[in-house]
Scaffold this motif. Structure first.
Motif, PDB file in Angstrom:
ATOM      1  N   LEU A 135       0.811  -1.215   0.000  1.00  0.00           N
ATOM      2  CA  LEU A 135       0.000   0.000   0.000  1.00  0.00           C
ATOM      3  C   LEU A 135       0.844   1.264   0.000  1.00  0.00           C
ATOM      4  N   ASP A 136       1.926   1.276   0.779  1.00  0.00           N
ATOM      5  CA  ASP A 136       2.726   2.499   0.887  1.00  0.00           C
ATOM      6  C   ASP A 136       3.520   2.793  -0.379  1.00  0.00           C
ATOM      7  N   GLN A 137       3.514   1.882  -1.360  1.00  0.00           N
ATOM      8  CA  GLN A 137       4.215   2.098  -2.627  1.00  0.00           C
ATOM      9  C   GLN A 137       3.250   2.398  -3.780  1.00  0.00           C
ATOM     10  N   LEU A 138       1.953   2.442  -3.500  1.00  0.00           N
ATOM     11  CA  LEU A 138       0.956   2.582  -4.560  1.00  0.00           C
ATOM     12  C   LEU A 138       0.400   3.999  -4.599  1.00  0.00           C
ATOM     13  N   TYR A 139       0.298   4.546  -5.822  1.00  0.00           N
ATOM     14  CA  TYR A 139      -0.175   5.920  -6.027  1.00  0.00           C
ATOM     15  C   TYR A 139      -1.068   5.985  -7.261  1.00  0.00           C
ATOM     16  N   ALA A 171      -7.248  -2.943 -18.399  1.00  0.00           N
ATOM     17  CA  ALA A 171      -6.057  -2.682 -17.585  1.00  0.00           C
ATOM     18  C   ALA A 171      -4.824  -3.267 -18.254  1.00  0.00           C
ATOM     19  N   ASP A 172      -3.679  -2.649 -17.978  1.00  0.00           N
ATOM     20  CA  ASP A 172      -2.404  -3.163 -18.478  1.00  0.00           C
ATOM     21  C   ASP A 172      -2.049  -4.462 -17.772  1.00  0.00           C
ATOM     22  N   ALA A 173      -1.104  -5.184 -18.356  1.00  0.00           N
ATOM     23  CA  ALA A 173      -0.700  -6.481 -17.802  1.00  0.00           C
ATOM     24  C   ALA A 173      -0.102  -6.358 -16.414  1.00  0.00           C
ATOM     25  N   SER A 174       0.340  -5.164 -16.032  1.00  0.00           N
ATOM     26  CA  SER A 174       0.966  -4.952 -14.721  1.00  0.00           C
ATOM     27  C   SER A 174      -0.053  -4.806 -13.591  1.00  0.00           C
ATOM     28  N   PHE A 175      -1.341  -4.922 -13.882  1.00  0.00           N
ATOM     29  CA  PHE A 175      -2.380  -4.668 -12.888  1.00  0.00           C
ATOM     30  C   PHE A 175      -2.142  -5.452 -11.602  1.00  0.00           C
ATOM     31  N   PHE A 176      -1.867  -6.734 -11.727  1.00  0.00           N
ATOM     32  CA  PHE A 176      -1.707  -7.564 -10.529  1.00  0.00           C
ATOM     33  C   PHE A 176      -0.312  -7.461  -9.926  1.00  0.00           C
ATOM     34  N   ASP A 177       0.598  -6.714 -10.569  1.00  0.00           N
ATOM     35  CA  ASP A 177       1.859  -6.378  -9.917  1.00  0.00           C
ATOM     36  C   ASP A 177       1.666  -5.260  -8.896  1.00  0.00           C
ATOM     37  N   LEU A 178       0.575  -4.501  -9.080  1.00  0.00           N
ATOM     38  CA  LEU A 178       0.277  -3.417  -8.151  1.00  0.00           C
ATOM     39  C   LEU A 178      -0.728  -3.862  -7.088  1.00  0.00           C
ATOM     40  N   PHE A 179      -1.828  -4.433  -7.529  1.00  0.00           N
ATOM     41  CA  PHE A 179      -2.963  -4.653  -6.642  1.00  0.00           C
ATOM     42  C   PHE A 179      -3.055  -6.109  -6.186  1.00  0.00           C
ATOM     43  N   LEU A 182       0.613   3.973 -10.138  1.00  0.00           N
ATOM     44  CA  LEU A 182       2.054   3.710 -10.096  1.00  0.00           C
ATOM     45  C   LEU A 182       2.391   2.866  -8.880  1.00  0.00           C
ATOM     46  N   LYS A 183       3.391   2.029  -9.036  1.00  0.00           N
ATOM     47  CA  LYS A 183       4.020   1.365  -7.896  1.00  0.00           C
ATOM     48  C   LYS A 183       5.476   1.794  -7.872  1.00  0.00           C
ATOM     49  N   THR A 184       5.883   2.431  -6.782  1.00  0.00           N
ATOM     50  CA  THR A 184       7.240   2.941  -6.692  1.00  0.00           C
ATOM     51  C   THR A 184       8.171   1.904  -6.073  1.00  0.00           C
ATOM     52  N   GLN A 185       9.439   2.164  -6.176  1.00  0.00           N
ATOM     53  CA  GLN A 185      10.416   1.375  -5.449  1.00  0.00           C
ATOM     54  C   GLN A 185      10.221   1.596  -3.954  1.00  0.00           C
ATOM     55  N   SER A 186      10.605   0.647  -3.156  1.00  0.00           N
ATOM     56  CA  SER A 186      10.471   0.767  -1.713  1.00  0.00           C
ATOM     57  C   SER A 186      11.271   1.962  -1.202  1.00  0.00           C
ATOM     58  N   GLY A 187      10.660   2.720  -0.286  1.00  0.00           N
ATOM     59  CA  GLY A 187      11.364   3.843   0.319  1.00  0.00           C
ATOM     60  C   GLY A 187      11.151   5.167  -0.380  1.00  0.00           C
ATOM     61  N   ILE A 188      10.415   5.196  -1.485  1.00  0.00           N
ATOM     62  CA  ILE A 188      10.146   6.452  -2.182  1.00  0.00           C
ATOM     63  C   ILE A 188       8.954   7.131  -1.518  1.00  0.00           C
ATOM     64  N   ALA A 233      -4.132   5.031  -0.557  1.00  0.00           N
ATOM     65  CA  ALA A 233      -4.957   5.071   0.649  1.00  0.00           C
ATOM     66  C   ALA A 233      -5.802   6.333   0.723  1.00  0.00           C
ATOM     67  N   ASP A 234      -5.417   7.384  -0.035  1.00  0.00           N
ATOM     68  CA  ASP A 234      -6.148   8.655   0.002  1.00  0.00           C
ATOM     69  C   ASP A 234      -7.061   8.844  -1.208  1.00  0.00           C
ATOM     70  N   VAL A 235      -6.964   7.971  -2.187  1.00  0.00           N
ATOM     71  CA  VAL A 235      -7.705   8.167  -3.435  1.00  0.00           C
ATOM     72  C   VAL A 235      -9.211   8.155  -3.192  1.00  0.00           C
ATOM     73  N   TYR A 236      -9.670   7.274  -2.332  1.00  0.00           N
ATOM     74  CA  TYR A 236     -11.114   7.094  -2.110  1.00  0.00           C
ATOM     75  C   TYR A 236     -11.774   8.377  -1.634  1.00  0.00           C
ATOM     76  N   PHE A 237     -11.065   9.175  -0.830  1.00  0.00           N
ATOM     77  CA  PHE A 237     -11.637  10.407  -0.298  1.00  0.00           C
ATOM     78  C   PHE A 237     -11.087  11.660  -0.981  1.00  0.00           C
ATOM     79  N   SER A 238     -10.349  11.508  -2.063  1.00  0.00           N
ATOM     80  CA  SER A 238      -9.724  12.666  -2.699  1.00  0.00           C
ATOM     81  C   SER A 238     -10.771  13.500  -3.439  1.00  0.00           C
ATOM     82  N   ASP A 239     -10.416  14.763  -3.735  1.00  0.00           N
ATOM     83  CA  ASP A 239     -11.329  15.660  -4.440  1.00  0.00           C
ATOM     84  C   ASP A 239     -11.034  15.722  -5.933  1.00  0.00           C
TER      85      ASP A 239
END
Length: 806
Positions: free
Chosen positions: A54-58, A119-127, A219-225, A257-263
């Protein structure tokens, strides 16, 4: 020792069975409201938090500024996602997700309105979605492959073991056969829901990768970004890659984690509203507060009756702390009883709550360990809050004063805390009056938007989804339906009012310079319509004419605008006649000339001002690039609607083959626009009713106690000639005064809050003084009704018995 405290507390509660029942019932209702809203808030805050990384997903938000206005949306050119993944080593994966609704054919069965995502083939690499069948890691690697949700697989094939099965759907307007590559389970706390996930490779051909802005890029970022670091990356990417094509576009990272409530606009998933969480949570706390006030009020009112008990206990050596624990034990038993009752109430209420809010709370969640613990903790805290003041109030009195009978029970410092009780009653009814004012205003606004003339005739207009037939088929289907005796008129169009979803920009507007670089061209909501559209919907022409089949030029250049459009384009200002716009030229879909102006009508929600709207003829010729018709409008005139619908469906089956019958009345589109307001009104009305119920329970207890304490006084007054009416007025006066004070306190604040909510509507009703007074009058009537039984009983008591009362 604890056992002794509880045993004595239980016996004490038994002796005062009436007030105990009132406290248990009121507190149970308050706790049930709190628990139910707590479950809802917990579910809302848990949305999308089940993903492993979750902390790597945007999600990538697009921010653009036009004419000084900032627009924030989850939409990027399709080409941006893959380029971003190649550009930035900090980005591990990028995935584009587009949403659509379509028809699915599985065997002989057809399923309409199915939720599909490309969706792109990477869908399950993220979710993180658990596979029930198949391999999700390769499920989207090839075109024309699909992943089904567990529910969809059961609907289509009767089993989750559906890998290798085939089904048909529409891809880019054409029917295509897809192969099921996997079946997954979708948690109910996922904002990304779907019936079918289709390989994004199925869309590659024929799509303008830079000109198409649909869907959302994840996007899925590298760990620590961190979000700040990713924001810097997106700024570099924008400057190096995006700026040469769009120098107004800025990219913003939004944690998943913030997308659901974003404006940001244009979510491709479910969307939450943090304001509702705050509102519902506040109301639940207020209802619980009313219940706690009831306990405190009754306990302090009965303080004098228990004064001798406390005096005797202290005289034989009881310490203040021991007495406080004794009375807190009573509050604990009341709270535990209310807790058990509240759990039962919540279990019974969950189906209705789900129906009102469209949620999927499960009663089984009540049995989960963490849920049981926080609910039990809330009940114990309620016991402490409700019982603390009465317990320490009783425990601190002096035994000598009590045994001599010199303890007072009135005044701000008296044992009974009369001023405190009055203040608490005022607070209770201030809350209920505020809720009543809110419900009254919401009901008035909903009635206003549902009954206001929209500027066209929407009654009994049926919208049939054509499901992708060619324009020639649409005209043929229309020609058949107009022969039905119950069909007054028909029109083929791109969309029905209430379902418009297409916009075009204007260029080369006569008499107006082209927009500056930092200005956005005028955007017109666009409807492709045939010659009978205006007649079918009863649109009012205020200048010129609608499309005429006898004039061939209408097909090539004819444009019809609404009043808002001609004013926005600068052709008409002030009181100038709308006919000044006739003959003006512009590029709208194609080069065109204005031939008519229709009166503004509400084709969208009354929250928003009527926006510029333009009509072009849909072209029945397949040689043009203009869109086909997607909807057939039938204006029905019948007294037997069910029989007519059966006839229309039968005709549809003969004309449209295996294209499913999808029919929606235009009224239903408008009902859907105000679904949130309807839900808010229902929920607020329910909580207002519960708050009134709990507050009136407290008044019932206080009325019973007051009547009991004043029995001898009533007897004396009756002996001296007081009538039943006089006694009733005497006993009811104090309660009515308290409710009126509550009204004076609450009404201005409630009215202000209601006006703030109504400001969200451009077209709104006026909530005047009469509506606020109605809410206050209702509160007074309810208060009188709550106290009527005990006051009437006291007023009609035989004065001889009253004078003998001890």
């Amino acid at each position: 020792m604890t056992k002794n405290y509880l045993l004595v507390a239980f016996r004490s509660l038994q002796r005062r069975a009436g007030s105990t029942a009132i406290n248990v019932l009121g507190l149970a209702v308050g706790l049930a409201c709190f628990f139910l809203i707590g479950l809802y808030v917990r579910d809302e805050l848990a949305v999308d938090r089940f993903h492993e990384d979750l902390d790597q997903l945007y999600a990538v938000g697009a921010v653009q500024t036009w004419s000084g206005e900032t627009h924030r949306q989850f939409a990027l050119p399709l080409a941006a996602g893959p380029l971003l993944a190649d550009y930035a080593p900090e980005v591990e994966h990028a995935c584009r997700v587009r949403r659509s609704l379509s028809t699915v054919w599985a065997g002989e069965a057809a399923f309409t309105g199915e939720e599909q995502r490309y969706a792109d083939a990477s869908f399950f690499d993220l979710f993180t979605f658990q596979a029930r069948a198949g391999d999700v890691t390769t499920a989207l690697d090839a075109p024309n492959q699909a992943v089904l949700s567990e529910d969809a697989a059961l609907r289509y094939f009767g089993t989750v073991q559906a890998v290798g099965e085939t089904l048909d759907t529409q891809v880019m307007g054409d029917r295509a056969t897809l192969t099921v590559a996997a079946v997954v389970e979708i948690p109910r706390t996922s904002s990304l829901t779907f019936d079918m996930l289709i390989s994004g490779l199925s869309l590659e051909e024929g799509v303008n990768q830079w000109g198409t802005w649909t869907g959302i890029t994840f996007l899925k970022t590298q760990s620590g970004i961190s979000p700040t670091m990713l924001g810097t990356v997106l700024d570099r990417f924008t400057a190096d890659v995006i700026a040469e094509r769009n120098d107004r576009l800025a990219l913003a990272p939004v944690p998943l984690a913030d997308v659901y409530f974003s404006d940001f606009q244009y979510h491709t998933g479910l969307r939450g509203d943090a304001r509702y969480l705050l509102l519902f949570g506040s109301i639940a706390l207020l209802v619980l507060l009313i219940a706690l006030v009831n306990y405190t009020n009754l306990a302090t009112a009965q303080a004098t009756d228990r004064a001798r008990e406390v005096g005797v206990r202290k005289a034989v050596g009881a310490q203040r702390g021991q007495l406080a624990r004794q009375f807190l034990s009573e509050a604990l038993l009341v709270s535990l009883g209310a807790y058990g009752f509240a759990v039962v109430l919540v279990t019974l209420a969950i189906p209705g709550f789900n129906a009102i809010l469209g949620t999927s709370l499960a009663a089984v969640a009540l049995l989960e360990g963490p849920t049981l613990l926080w609910m039990l903790a809330a009940a114990l805290l309620a016991a402490l809050l409700a019982g603390a003041y009465p317990a320490f109030l009783l425990a601190r009195q002096q035994p000598t004063a009590v045994l001599r009978g010199t303890t007072t029970v009135s005044g701000s410092s008296g044992l009974g805390g009369a001023r405190l009780r009055k203040g608490l009653v005022v607070g209770q009814f201030a809350i209920t009056v505020a809720l009543l004012v809110g419900v009254t205003g919401i009901v008035q606004q909903l009635r206003y938007v549902q009954t206001t003339n929209l500027g066209f005739d929407r009654e009994q207009v049926l919208a049939l989804a054509l499901g992708g037939p060619t324009a020639e088929q649409a005209e043929a289907i229309k020609a058949t339906f107009v022969q039905h005796p119950a069909v007054r008129s028909a029109s083929a169009t791109s969309a029905a009012p209430g379902a418009y979803g297409m916009m075009y920009s204007t260029r080369d507007v006569e008499g107006r310079p082209d927009p500056e670089e930092d200005e956005r061209p005028t955007m017109l909501w666009t409807v492709f319509a045939d010659y009978d559209y205006a007649a079918t919907l009863g649109l009012n022409l205020v200048a010129g004419r609608f499309f005429d089949p006898a004039l061939a030029t209408d097909m090539e250049t004819g444009v019809v605008l609404n009043e808002a459009a001609v004013r926005e384009l600068g052709w008409v200002a002030g009181d100038a006649p709308l006919s000044d716009a006739l003959g003006k030229t512009l590029n709208f879909v194609a080069d065109g000339t204005v031939i008519g102006v229709v009166e503004d009508f509400h084709y969208d929600s009354m929250r928003d001002a009527i926006a510029p709207l333009g009509f072009r003829l849909g072209n029945p010729s397949p040689d043009t690039e203009w869109p086909d018709y997607h909807t057939l409008l039938l204006k029905l005139d019948t007294q037997d609607l069910l029989a007519t619908m059966d006839d229309i469906e039968t005709q549809w089956a003969a004309l449209a083959g295996d294209t499913p019958f999808e029919a929606t009345f235009v009224d239903e589109y408008y009902e859907a626009m105000y679904r949130d307001e309807v839900r808010l009104g229902r929920l607020l009305g329910t909580f207002a009713g519960l708050a009134i119920f709990v507050a009136c329970l407290g008044l019932v207890g206080l009325a019973a106690y007051t009547a009991q304490r004043r029995t001898k006084e009533i007897g004396v007054r009756k002996v001296l000639g007081a009538s039943v009416g006089h006694i009733l007025a005497l006993l009811s006066r104090d309660f009515v005064v308290l409710v009126l004070v509550a009204f004076v306190v609450a009404a201005p604040l409630a009215w202000w809050g209601l006006q703030t909510w109504l400001d969200g509507f451009v077209y709104r009703t006026d909530v005047g003084l009469s509506s606020v007074l109605l809410a206050g009058s209702l509160a007074v009537v309810l208060a009188l009704a709550a106290t009527l039984f005990h006051t009437l009983r006291a007023a009609t008591l035989d004065p001889v018995k009253a004078l003998r009362y001890e």
